[in-house]
Scaffold this active site. Structure first.
Site, PDB file in Angstrom:
ATOM      1  N   LYS A 114      53.291  49.233  41.727  1.00  0.00           N
ATOM      2  CA  LYS A 114      52.715  48.991  43.050  1.00  0.00           C
ATOM      3  C   LYS A 114      52.144  47.571  43.046  1.00  0.00           C
ATOM      4  O   LYS A 114      51.058  47.321  42.544  1.00  0.00           O
ATOM      5  CB  LYS A 114      51.618  50.009  43.356  1.00  0.00           C
ATOM      6  CG  LYS A 114      51.399  50.282  44.855  1.00  0.00           C
ATOM      7  CD  LYS A 114      50.889  49.112  45.655  1.00  0.00           C
ATOM      8  CE  LYS A 114      49.402  48.907  45.477  1.00  0.00           C
ATOM      9  NZ  LYS A 114      48.892  47.807  46.386  1.00  0.00           N
ATOM     10  N   GLU A 190      42.090  46.391  33.220  1.00  0.00           N
ATOM     11  CA  GLU A 190      41.659  45.006  32.994  1.00  0.00           C
ATOM     12  C   GLU A 190      41.005  44.557  34.284  1.00  0.00           C
ATOM     13  O   GLU A 190      41.678  44.399  35.296  1.00  0.00           O
ATOM     14  CB  GLU A 190      42.852  44.131  32.604  1.00  0.00           C
ATOM     15  CG  GLU A 190      42.446  42.786  32.022  1.00  0.00           C
ATOM     16  CD  GLU A 190      42.442  41.690  33.067  1.00  0.00           C
ATOM     17  OE1 GLU A 190      41.343  41.448  33.649  1.00  0.00           O
ATOM     18  OE2 GLU A 190      43.491  41.088  33.316  1.00  0.00           O
ATOM     19  N   CYS A 224      41.405  35.775  36.043  1.00  0.00           N
ATOM     20  CA  CYS A 224      40.388  36.706  35.542  1.00  0.00           C
ATOM     21  C   CYS A 224      39.557  36.123  34.411  1.00  0.00           C
ATOM     22  O   CYS A 224      38.390  36.482  34.245  1.00  0.00           O
ATOM     23  CB  CYS A 224      41.051  38.004  35.098  1.00  0.00           C
ATOM     24  SG  CYS A 224      42.412  37.756  33.942  1.00  0.00           S
ATOM     25  N   GLU A 321      31.884  37.795  39.950  1.00  0.00           N
ATOM     26  CA  GLU A 321      33.192  37.153  39.820  1.00  0.00           C
ATOM     27  C   GLU A 321      33.614  36.663  41.210  1.00  0.00           C
ATOM     28  O   GLU A 321      33.924  37.464  42.090  1.00  0.00           O
ATOM     29  CB  GLU A 321      34.232  38.126  39.262  1.00  0.00           C
ATOM     30  CG  GLU A 321      35.560  37.450  39.019  1.00  0.00           C
ATOM     31  CD  GLU A 321      36.596  38.393  38.417  1.00  0.00           C
ATOM     32  OE1 GLU A 321      37.413  37.936  37.607  1.00  0.00           O
ATOM     33  OE2 GLU A 321      36.587  39.591  38.765  1.00  0.00           O
TER      34      GLU A 321
END
Length: 423
Positions: A114, A190, A224, A321
């Site tokens: 996906k 993750e 990331c 983040e």
């Protein structure tokens, strides 16, 4: 299929990707605003490299012979875990596709991928190429859609045996809940980071500033492991801040298809506005703005490389983040303080250390709670080096044999031994 046969198909798949580098790089640039040149040089060749790495491992998935205490002999098998659901993010559509698909194919799994709704195109092209390469129908399936519908369906499906997800911690929690309430499928996550780059007084200022800027601004900060917290020892803090400001001012923002450009647009309007809201918050919290701080130009979702100085650990720009070209510069005195502040985050994906002192490098690398530590480099990825997070950066490892074993189950097989002189 045997591992040897799977490996041959995967090698053919890699060949086809290499034949279509331009088209694939263009698709990711159109979808995500990624630099076309970087796609051609890094992302797309990296996909074929990843496939070849795991193709070489497909016929080397071995169990172990067990030395049992009783009159029995035993061994373990590593079997494919079954049907895998891969849910991938929008910042690296190609890299993340193969980080998950390649080891799962090598292990002998079937899968449903996906892609992120922002970046659907290259995944469809890879599905097309996989069919040309000889991947059997039904093995590699791409299902586009939104996270709250298609992603949720994958996570809660009773016939999917494992989920591999890369994305935000908030969605990671939802994935785990869906896995738990459906068939208790295992999950690997993750979930991003707030990675520190710790620069010590003995560092070469030019080298350190170059690593810091690339580490934070590469891929417009949509990465990331971005080094968004730059911790600089007080002896060279002002020098590093000056050098970073100079470099950021010369950073070229613009059309991702222009080879001279170093930073394209944020992926979409939502992300663009999110990053700008954090920049506003940084100003309100009292951080000193050294450079940037606004959109770039009047059209498109471009943001100027932004650097805040004298950032405190409790500021939102130091904790969250942001996923954009926003750097937090922070000053520290001692090695112990540097370690403490590097660990003062709920994330633990990666960290960088810049020093010429081997004792500092060893001490700090063993003291930081993160899955990857880069010493005197940044973005030192390799398919042989396991990658994953501590704390709220998730669990499970990708790359290397650890990445392959995520898609296997271990089965013990035991039989009795009769009248053997040896146990």
């Amino acid at each position: 299929m045997s591992g040897y046969e799977r490996g041959r198909v995967m090698m053919k798949f890699a060949d086809l990707i290499e034949e279509h580098v331009e088209e694939l790089a263009a698709l990711d640039s159109i979808d995500a605003g990624k630099l076309f040149t970087m796609g051609k040089v890094l992302d797309i060749p990296g996909a074929s490299h990843c496939l070849r790495y795991y193709a070489g491992a497909a016929d080397k998935i071995h169990g172990e012979t067990l030395k049992l205490a009783r009159a029995m002999q035993g061994y373990t098998l590593r079997e494919p875990i079954g049907v895998v659901g891969h849910i991938i993010p929008w910042n690296y559509p190609t890299t993340m596709f193969f980080l998950k698909v390649a080891p799962a194919l090598a292990a002998g799994c079937t899968m449903v991928v996906k892609p992120a709704e922002q970046t659907p195109l290259s995944a469809l092209y890879y599905a097309h190429l996989s069919k040309l390469a000889g991947v059997p129908d039904g093995v590699l399936n791409v299902v586009n859609g939104y996270g709250e519908t298609a992603g949720a369906a994958v996570a809660s499906h009773m016939d999917i045996d494992k989920i591999s997800f890369t994305g935000s911690a908030e969605v990671g929690r939802l994935i785990m809940q869906a896995a738990a309430t459906s068939n208790l499928k295992p999950v690997s996550l993750e979930l991003g980071g707030k990675s520190p780059l710790i620069i010590f007084d003995d560092a070469d200022v030019d080298v350190a500033a170059a690593l810091a800027l690339q580490g934070c601004m590469f891929n417009k900060g949509e990465i990331c492991v971005a080094s968004t917290r730059i911790l600089v020892q007080e002896g060279i803090y002002d020098e590093v801040a000056k050098k970073l400001t100079e470099k950021a001012k010369s950073w070229v923002v613009g059309d991702p298809f222009d080879p001279k450009v170093q930073q394209g647009p944020q992926v979409d309007k939502k992300q663009f506005e999110r990053v700008l809201s954090y920049i506003k918050k940084g100003k309100e919290e009292g951080a000193e703005l050294l450079v940037g701080g606004d959109r770039h130009g009047e059209k498109g979702y471009y943001i100027c490389p932004t650097i805040f100085s004298d950032v405190k650990d409790d500021m939102q720009i130091a904790k969250d983040e942001i996923f954009g070209p926003v750097m937090s510069l922070m000053k520290f005195k001692t090695v112990e303080e540097g370690i403490q502040r590097a660990n003062a985050t709920r994330y633990g994906l990666a960290a960088g250390i810049v020093t010429k002192n081997i004792d500092i490098a060893n001490t700090v690398s063993r003291s930081i709670r993160a899955g990857t530590i880069w010493i005197n480099c940044y973005f030192g990825f390799d398919y042989d080096a396991p990658f994953g997070g501590y704390k709220m950066s998730g669990f499970g490892r990708e790359h290397g044999l650890d990445g392959l074993y995520m898609y296997t189950q271990v089965k013990s097989v035991v039989t009795p031994i009769y009248n053997s002189p040896w146990l």
